[in-house]
Design a protein around this motif. Sequence first.
Motif, short mmCIF file in Angstrom:
data_model
loop_
_atom_site.label_atom_id
_atom_site.label_comp_id
_atom_site.label_asym_id
_atom_site.label_seq_id
_atom_site.Cartn_x
_atom_site.Cartn_y
_atom_site.Cartn_z
N THR A 1 -16.65 -12.72 -0.91
CA THR A 1 -15.23 -12.94 -0.60
C THR A 1 -14.82 -12.11 0.61
O THR A 1 -14.59 -10.90 0.51
N ASN B 1 -13.44 5.67 4.33
CA ASN B 1 -14.18 4.84 3.36
C ASN B 1 -15.53 5.45 3.01
O ASN B 1 -16.34 5.72 3.91
N ARG C 1 0.81 -1.22 0.00
CA ARG C 1 0.00 0.00 0.00
C ARG C 1 0.84 1.27 0.00
O ARG C 1 0.31 2.38 -0.05
N ALA D 1 -17.60 -5.15 -4.34
CA ALA D 1 -17.38 -6.60 -4.42
C ALA D 1 -18.58 -7.34 -3.83
O ALA D 1 -19.19 -8.19 -4.49
N GLN E 1 -11.74 -7.45 10.87
CA GLN E 1 -11.24 -6.07 10.69
C GLN E 1 -12.43 -5.13 10.50
O GLN E 1 -13.47 -5.54 9.98
N ARG F 1 -14.24 -1.25 9.39
CA ARG F 1 -14.23 -0.02 8.61
C ARG F 1 -15.47 0.78 9.02
O ARG F 1 -16.39 0.23 9.62
N PHE G 1 -12.08 -11.22 3.29
CA PHE G 1 -10.63 -11.35 3.46
C PHE G 1 -10.32 -11.50 4.95
O PHE G 1 -10.91 -10.79 5.79
N ARG H 1 -13.10 -2.87 -4.21
CA ARG H 1 -13.35 -2.52 -2.82
C ARG H 1 -14.52 -3.32 -2.27
O ARG H 1 -15.31 -3.90 -3.01
N VAL H 2 -14.61 -3.30 -0.96
CA VAL H 2 -15.49 -4.28 -0.33
C VAL H 2 -16.96 -4.07 -0.72
O VAL H 2 -17.67 -5.05 -0.98
N ARG I 1 -10.53 0.88 11.62
CA ARG I 1 -10.53 2.26 11.12
C ARG I 1 -11.84 2.94 11.49
O ARG I 1 -12.92 2.43 11.19
N ASP J 1 -3.20 -4.83 5.50
CA ASP J 1 -4.60 -4.40 5.52
C ASP J 1 -4.91 -3.88 6.94
O ASP J 1 -4.76 -4.62 7.92
N ILE K 1 -16.03 -6.32 8.86
CA ILE K 1 -16.27 -6.66 7.45
C ILE K 1 -17.23 -7.85 7.36
O ILE K 1 -18.07 -7.91 6.45
N1 UDP Z 1 -12.38 -6.85 1.72
C1 UDP Z 1 -13.00 -8.11 1.77
N2 UDP Z 1 -13.45 -8.66 0.60
C2 UDP Z 1 -13.36 -8.02 -0.61
C3 UDP Z 1 -12.75 -6.74 -0.64
C4 UDP Z 1 -12.28 -6.18 0.54
O1 UDP Z 1 -13.11 -8.72 2.83
O2 UDP Z 1 -13.80 -8.60 -1.63
C5 UDP Z 1 -11.90 -6.26 2.98
C6 UDP Z 1 -10.45 -5.73 2.92
O3 UDP Z 1 -9.54 -6.75 3.26
C7 UDP Z 1 -10.49 -4.63 3.96
C8 UDP Z 1 -11.94 -4.12 3.92
O4 UDP Z 1 -12.69 -5.13 3.26
O5 UDP Z 1 -10.24 -5.13 5.25
C9 UDP Z 1 -12.09 -2.82 3.14
O6 UDP Z 1 -11.41 -2.97 1.92
P1 UDP Z 1 -11.49 -1.91 0.75
O7 UDP Z 1 -10.63 -2.42 -0.36
O8 UDP Z 1 -12.91 -1.61 0.45
O9 UDP Z 1 -10.90 -0.56 1.35
P2 UDP Z 1 -9.67 -0.20 2.30
O10 UDP Z 1 -10.33 0.40 3.47
O11 UDP Z 1 -8.90 -1.45 2.71
O12 UDP Z 1 -8.84 0.73 1.50
#
Ligand code: UDP
Length: 313
Positions: A205, A177, A145, A193, A212, A214, A207, A189-190, A278, A274, A248
């Motif tokens: 999906t 976010n 990152r 997705a 974690q 947001r 992760f 992005r989550v 946040r 990651d 998440i």
């Molecule tokens: N994430 C997830 N599945 C996905 C995409 C993202 O679980 O298909 C998780 C990612 O690992 C992170 C959170 O969702 O912890 C937010 O990810 P995103 O890419 O939206 O934004 P970030 O805040 O990490 O920039």
Amino acid sequence: MEKKRVLITGGAGFLGSHLCDRFLAEGYHVIAMDNLVTGDLENIQHLFGKKDFEFHHHDVSKFVFVPGKLDYILHFASPASPIDYLKIPIQTLKVGSLGTHNLLGLARVKGARMLIASTSEVYGDPEIHPQVEEYFGNVNPVGPRGCYDEAKRFQEAITMAYHNHHGLETRIVRIFNTYGPRMRLNDGRVLPAFLSQALRGENLTVFGDGSQTRSFCYVDDLIEGIYRLLLSDYHLPVNIGNPSEITIKEFGEEIARLTGVEFKPDYKPLPENDPMKRRPDISKAKEVLGWEPKVDRAEGLRRTLEYFQERVK
Ligand code: UDP
């Protein structure tokens, strides 16, 4: 009276296009600039033909010139999702560094006020929670990152240098976010997705173990905060985001409920670096701008769902 003129870089992107709408609605002349690497003309197609709207196809990492007067510059050009900036790390570094330098130079020549789009990523994987503007952050410069986080940290540093050294009028928003219509379906992005997967009947999906967190802000709230910050007299960084924090996994469950499917997670490895948590501390935005978010996640997700339903195939 002559209209105020505003240059919005990244004007064809998710946030940039919403800013174009807002400034046009407020009676400004809007110049949108974008190199269309991650932006999309579909986001601003409804603006072409309006007499107070212009589009310039240009990469701001190269010398930037705009004829006529400029009152404000908002620098929103940048890849912003982890899969985008991993694909084009050098362009990401250039738009945050060289691009910002070019625009600061333009702001000086024009006597314009410049607002830069910074990010909660300047805090990295934070050791204090929620994040206050005074926190210096915990960023790995050589991690995956780093290209985004360090570009944005440099962007803040050079913006402060222009403010302190040249007396330039500058504003720094740290964006957490944000979601809403015009997010790219495949930006990785989550929210895009999960929504796309749920609407296609696929597993979501998740992760890591999904613990974690947001804190997701609806785009209209963010735009209001940015608008107020630009017109304020506060030059230090201000967090704009929604402090309502969620894991998440819980977010996946919410999206599943919203779309009427069963929550079926497909657990994938957590990407390196990651951030584990946040959440913005928005005391400063409340105090300086009288701003706080108005749209809760239930309402914001309903509005976003409509956009995705029309597009997910
Ligand atoms: N994430 C997830 N599945 C996905 C995409 C993202 O679980 O298909 C998780 C990612 O690992 C992170 C959170 O969702 O912890 C937010 O990810 P995103 O890419 O939206 O934004 P970030 O805040 O990490 O920039």
